[in-house]
Scaffold this motif. Structure first.
Motif, PDB file in Angstrom:
ATOM      1  N   LEU A 145      11.422 -13.609  11.686  1.00 36.13           N
ATOM      2  CA  LEU A 145      12.880 -13.569  11.631  1.00 36.13           C
ATOM      3  C   LEU A 145      13.365 -14.262  10.373  1.00 36.13           C
ATOM      4  O   LEU A 145      12.935 -15.379  10.069  1.00 36.13           O
ATOM      5  CB  LEU A 145      13.486 -14.276  12.845  1.00 36.13           C
ATOM      6  CG  LEU A 145      13.265 -13.620  14.207  1.00 36.13           C
ATOM      7  CD1 LEU A 145      13.543 -14.619  15.304  1.00 36.13           C
ATOM      8  CD2 LEU A 145      14.162 -12.414  14.352  1.00 36.13           C
ATOM      9  N   LEU A 146      14.247 -13.607   9.623  1.00 37.58           N
ATOM     10  CA  LEU A 146      14.916 -14.212   8.487  1.00 37.58           C
ATOM     11  C   LEU A 146      16.389 -13.830   8.546  1.00 37.58           C
ATOM     12  O   LEU A 146      16.738 -12.782   9.101  1.00 37.58           O
ATOM     13  CB  LEU A 146      14.316 -13.722   7.161  1.00 37.58           C
ATOM     14  CG  LEU A 146      12.864 -14.100   6.859  1.00 37.58           C
ATOM     15  CD1 LEU A 146      12.422 -13.470   5.543  1.00 37.58           C
ATOM     16  CD2 LEU A 146      12.675 -15.609   6.803  1.00 37.58           C
ATOM     17  N   PRO A 159       9.502  -7.576   1.429  1.00 39.83           N
ATOM     18  CA  PRO A 159       8.346  -8.392   1.031  1.00 39.83           C
ATOM     19  C   PRO A 159       8.391  -9.816   1.569  1.00 39.83           C
ATOM     20  O   PRO A 159       7.353 -10.414   1.842  1.00 39.83           O
ATOM     21  CB  PRO A 159       8.398  -8.363  -0.506  1.00 39.83           C
ATOM     22  CG  PRO A 159       9.789  -7.969  -0.855  1.00 39.83           C
ATOM     23  CD  PRO A 159      10.246  -7.079   0.249  1.00 39.83           C
ATOM     24  N   HIS A 160       9.596 -10.369   1.745  1.00 38.22           N
ATOM     25  CA  HIS A 160       9.699 -11.725   2.283  1.00 38.22           C
ATOM     26  C   HIS A 160       9.346 -11.741   3.774  1.00 38.22           C
ATOM     27  O   HIS A 160       8.750 -12.707   4.262  1.00 38.22           O
ATOM     28  CB  HIS A 160      11.107 -12.265   2.056  1.00 38.22           C
ATOM     29  CG  HIS A 160      11.532 -12.250   0.621  1.00 38.22           C
ATOM     30  ND1 HIS A 160      10.887 -12.971  -0.353  1.00 38.22           N
ATOM     31  CD2 HIS A 160      12.518 -11.566  -0.018  1.00 38.22           C
ATOM     32  CE1 HIS A 160      11.462 -12.767  -1.517  1.00 38.22           C
ATOM     33  NE2 HIS A 160      12.453 -11.913  -1.346  1.00 38.22           N
ATOM     34  N   LEU A 161       9.700 -10.691   4.493  1.00 39.74           N
ATOM     35  CA  LEU A 161       9.326 -10.589   5.898  1.00 39.74           C
ATOM     36  C   LEU A 161       7.813 -10.482   6.060  1.00 39.74           C
ATOM     37  O   LEU A 161       7.210 -11.189   6.865  1.00 39.74           O
ATOM     38  CB  LEU A 161      10.017  -9.378   6.536  1.00 39.74           C
ATOM     39  CG  LEU A 161      11.513  -9.495   6.809  1.00 39.74           C
ATOM     40  CD1 LEU A 161      12.112  -8.125   7.129  1.00 39.74           C
ATOM     41  CD2 LEU A 161      11.783 -10.455   7.962  1.00 39.74           C
ATOM     42  N   SER A 189      12.441   3.216   2.420  1.00 45.49           N
ATOM     43  CA  SER A 189      11.710   4.259   1.708  1.00 45.49           C
ATOM     44  C   SER A 189      11.842   4.064   0.205  1.00 45.49           C
ATOM     45  O   SER A 189      12.579   4.756  -0.478  1.00 45.49           O
ATOM     46  CB  SER A 189      12.232   5.647   2.104  1.00 45.49           C
ATOM     47  OG  SER A 189      11.555   6.652   1.386  1.00 45.49           O
ATOM     48  N   SER A 190      11.119   3.087  -0.317  1.00 52.10           N
ATOM     49  CA  SER A 190      11.094   2.857  -1.760  1.00 52.10           C
ATOM     50  C   SER A 190       9.664   2.943  -2.255  1.00 52.10           C
ATOM     51  O   SER A 190       8.715   2.719  -1.489  1.00 52.10           O
ATOM     52  CB  SER A 190      11.683   1.487  -2.108  1.00 52.10           C
ATOM     53  OG  SER A 190      10.813   0.446  -1.705  1.00 52.10           O
ATOM     54  N   LYS A 191       9.511   3.246  -3.520  1.00 50.74           N
ATOM     55  CA  LYS A 191       8.176   3.366  -4.100  1.00 50.74           C
ATOM     56  C   LYS A 191       7.423   2.042  -4.016  1.00 50.74           C
ATOM     57  O   LYS A 191       6.218   2.014  -3.738  1.00 50.74           O
ATOM     58  CB  LYS A 191       8.282   3.828  -5.555  1.00 50.74           C
ATOM     59  CG  LYS A 191       6.940   4.058  -6.223  1.00 50.74           C
ATOM     60  CD  LYS A 191       7.106   4.575  -7.641  1.00 50.74           C
ATOM     61  CE  LYS A 191       5.754   4.808  -8.312  1.00 50.74           C
ATOM     62  NZ  LYS A 191       5.911   5.323  -9.703  1.00 50.74           N
ATOM     63  N   ALA A 192       8.138   0.939  -4.242  1.00 46.47           N
ATOM     64  CA  ALA A 192       7.494  -0.372  -4.209  1.00 46.47           C
ATOM     65  C   ALA A 192       6.942  -0.688  -2.824  1.00 46.47           C
ATOM     66  O   ALA A 192       5.814  -1.195  -2.691  1.00 46.47           O
ATOM     67  CB  ALA A 192       8.491  -1.447  -4.640  1.00 46.47           C
ATOM     68  N   ILE A 193       7.717  -0.396  -1.787  1.00 46.38           N
ATOM     69  CA  ILE A 193       7.268  -0.682  -0.425  1.00 46.38           C
ATOM     70  C   ILE A 193       6.096   0.214  -0.050  1.00 46.38           C
ATOM     71  O   ILE A 193       5.087  -0.241   0.517  1.00 46.38           O
ATOM     72  CB  ILE A 193       8.437  -0.518   0.569  1.00 46.38           C
ATOM     73  CG1 ILE A 193       9.449  -1.645   0.374  1.00 46.38           C
ATOM     74  CG2 ILE A 193       7.928  -0.497   2.007  1.00 46.38           C
ATOM     75  CD1 ILE A 193      10.686  -1.530   1.239  1.00 46.38           C
TER      76      ILE A 193
END
Length: 284
Positions: A145-146, A159-161, A189-193
């Motif tokens: 949780l954040l 990325p932080h999660l 839905s991103s290329k990085a993810i």
């Protein structure tokens, strides 16, 4: 919870009293959404309840309790590692943010025990609000949780999660950090993810938004193939929405009355701990 509370973990000085009554008082406040000053006298002085919650939120006690419960749950095979990720926006009550309205970029509150200037409150279409970003397991129980300002995007928080997704083993061995699959809506839905998940060998169950599909088709053969997407498996993503419904049964989480991001997130982590206590057969 008792062995993980500071009063039972070798804390120097005078031990705390009435741990059960204080914890029940904190839970009562978040369930009912009342002001701390209006706490029933049966729970003791409201100042004690507030100070203890502020302390446990700031020193990581609630997080250690949740981590301990997750360790036990994983050892029993209770954690479903087909995880889902999403966020929910909660309005901030006028009694909560008494500091000036935040200006400029949001903090994307990712440091668990820091105190950002905006206290994870931002201005979205509905007014001042806060987001709870969560990772849940395949059965809808919270793992991470954040909190972040209400106008913040979901993809930057991903990325932080995942960085905080870590469940310790009962015996020797490194903590488990890699799920089997990740279910998310089009916001993720991103290329990085997708690259991040693919590099770690994690199955991405994330649909493409229409604009990304259009861009790929316009590039023709250079656009590449569409990413794999299991429509049937994606139906399991609804567990994260049901988890938010469970969270908001505690009225002080559905509406933010807390001034500090630290204590608001502490209440959310305490709610997560109560959900796992119930799942493990020890109802708080």
């Amino acid at each position: 919870m008792q062995p993980l509370l500071p009063s039972s973990a070798g804390r120097r000085g005078r031990p705390f009293r009435d741990d059960r009554r204080v914890v029940e008082g904190i839970i009562y406040r978040y369930r009912c959404g009342i002001a701390w000053r209006d706490m029933p006298a049966a729970f003791g002085p409201w100042q004690t309840i507030w100070k203890r919650h502020r302390r446990y939120s700031g020193d990581g006690t609630w997080d250690r309790i949740l981590a301990g419960l997750l360790t036990v749950a994983d050892a029993r095979g209770e954690v479903d590692w087909s995880i889902s990720v999403d966020s929910t926006v909660n309005r901030a009550h006028q009694h909560g943010p008494t500091f000036p309205a935040p200006q400029g970029a949001c903090s994307n509150y990712m440091n668990l025990f820091d105190k950002p200037d905006d206290h994870a409150i931002g201005r979205s279409r509905g007014g001042l609000s806060t987001k709870i970003n969560a990772i849940v397991d395949g059965k809808g129980r919270p793992l991470v949780l954040l909190v972040a300002p209400g106008q913040g995007g979901d993809a930057p928080m991903f990325p932080h999660l995942t960085e905080q997704l870590k469940i310790n083993r009962v015996g020797p061995g490194r903590p488990r950090t890699r799920p089997d699959r990740v279910r998310g809506d089009k916001a993720y839905s991103s290329k990085a993810i997708r690259t991040h998940l693919r590099d770690r060998g994690i199955v991405a169950v994330i649909p493409q938004p229409s604009d990304q599909i259009g861009h790929r088709k316009r590039r023709g053969s250079t656009g590449g193939r569409p990413p794999a997407f299991n429509k049937e498996d994606y139906k399991g993503r609804n567990v994260v929405e049901r988890n938010f419904n469970t969270y908001k049964q505690w009225r002080a989480l559905a509406t933010r009355y807390d001034k500090l991001a630290l204590t608001y997130r502490g209440g959310a982590v305490l709610r997560a701990a109560s959900i796992w206590l119930t799942a493990l057969g020890d109802t708080p």
